[in-house]
Design a protein around this motif. Structure first.
Motif, PDB file in Angstrom:
ATOM      1  N   VAL A 192       0.692  -1.097  -0.149  1.00  0.00           N
ATOM      2  CA  VAL A 192       0.053  -0.091   0.187  1.00  0.00           C
ATOM      3  C   VAL A 192       0.704   1.246   0.205  1.00  0.00           C
ATOM      4  CG1 VAL A 192      -1.967  -1.257   1.060  1.00  0.00           C
ATOM      5  CG2 VAL A 192       0.013  -0.009   2.360  1.00  0.00           C
ATOM      6  N   THR A 194       0.173   4.474   1.613  1.00  0.00           N
ATOM      7  CA  THR A 194       0.265   5.293   2.541  1.00  0.00           C
ATOM      8  C   THR A 194      -0.241   4.373   3.969  1.00  0.00           C
ATOM      9  OG1 THR A 194      -2.149   6.051   2.477  1.00  0.00           O
ATOM     10  CG2 THR A 194      -0.093   7.087   1.236  1.00  0.00           C
ATOM     11  N   ASP A 197      -4.188   3.945   4.119  1.00  0.00           N
ATOM     12  CA  ASP A 197      -5.018   3.092   3.240  1.00  0.00           C
ATOM     13  C   ASP A 197      -5.855   2.083   3.974  1.00  0.00           C
ATOM     14  OD1 ASP A 197      -5.535   0.835   1.415  1.00  0.00           O
ATOM     15  OD2 ASP A 197      -4.192   2.128   0.044  1.00  0.00           O
ATOM     16  N   GLN A 198      -6.996   2.123   3.503  1.00  0.00           N
ATOM     17  CA  GLN A 198      -7.904   1.332   4.519  1.00  0.00           C
ATOM     18  C   GLN A 198      -7.865  -0.230   4.158  1.00  0.00           C
ATOM     19  OE1 GLN A 198     -11.930   1.790   2.525  1.00  0.00           O
ATOM     20  NE2 GLN A 198     -11.393   0.972   0.646  1.00  0.00           N
ATOM     21  N   ARG A 199      -6.955  -0.689   3.250  1.00  0.00           N
ATOM     22  CA  ARG A 199      -6.478  -1.908   3.324  1.00  0.00           C
ATOM     23  C   ARG A 199      -5.779  -2.523   4.309  1.00  0.00           C
ATOM     24  NH1 ARG A 199      -4.189  -2.092  -2.704  1.00  0.00           N
ATOM     25  NH2 ARG A 199      -3.749  -0.070  -2.090  1.00  0.00           N
TER      26      ARG A 199
END
Length: 233
Positions: A192, A194, A197-199
């Motif tokens: 990812v 940043t 990041d929601q992941r």
């Protein structure tokens, strides 16, 4: 000329004879009627046969479908976890024996394979740690969060907050990382850009002490050493 008494006896005998003949005739007629009545045949139960055949065909169909689509309709805990993380890379790990030397892994950072017999203690590190110890921790269900050295301090603090206090998460910088941040669990990996990041949260929720671990529940405690990523200690 017969006497009155004789005639009376004769008449009585004749009447008795007539009654006997009549009874015998009636009995014979009844016998003939019973003999001539044909046996009643029960109708063939086509409905029962048809229903049984349909049930049998249905069962055969169910068994055949299950055999040819085995597992396709079953959502396991691991399948559910994998589906909850968009873009996760899944790698089948064939070996996980203990070694005492450095290991060359196919992924960077690695996601599983042969590893050191001592797991890396799950905590926050500000220096690189050995692959071989971190892989052992992942075998127990840990998620290893790595970031590129030189990342903005605010980004690092966000990652530290995600790892601190969790016995199945560890964080460390990783030299040569191709993306700003990567997350690793046994056989699973995602990159990812940043720390927001929601992941990242999806990955952590899915795999922290998750169903991908070959040895779930084993503690992630052992080595706290830092150093070269492939030190193999």
């Amino acid at each position: 000329m017969p006497s009155r008494t004789a005639r009376r006896h004769a008449n009585r005998d004749a009447a008795a004879s007539a009654r006997g003949g009549s009874d015998q005739t009636g009995s014979q007629a009844q016998t003939r009627r019973r003999t001539l009545v044909p046996a009643v045949k029960k109708p063939f139960r086509w409905g029962v046969v048809t229903t049984s055949a349909l049930v049998a065909l249905l069962l055969v169909g169910i068994v055949s479908y299950a055999a040819t689509h085995q597992g396709s309709g079953v959502v396991t805990a691991l399948t559910k976890a994998d589906r909850s993380v968009p873009g996760v890379h899944i790698t089948k790990i064939a070996q996980r024996q203990h070694v005492t030397t450095a290991v060359t892994y196919n992924q960077s950072p690695p996601v599983g394979g042969p590893h050191n017999g001592v797991p890396q203690t799950c905590q926050v590190y500000n220096q690189p740690i050995a692959n071989e110890h971190a892989v052992h921790s992942m075998e127990h269900g840990a998620v290893w969060i790595t970031y590129r050295p030189g990342m903005e301090p605010a980004q690092i603090r966000t990652l530290e907050q995600l790892a601190q206090g969790n016995p199945y998460r560890l964080l460390s910088p990783y030299p040569g990382l191709t993306a700003p941040i990567s997350l690793q669990a046994w056989g699973r990996q995602i990159f990812v850009p940043t720390a927001t990041d929601q992941r990242i949260e999806q990955f952590l929720n899915a795999y922290t002490a998750g169903p991908q671990a070959p040895e779930p529940g084993s503690p992630c405690q052992g080595s706290t050493a830092t150093g070269a990523v492939n030190a193999g200690r």
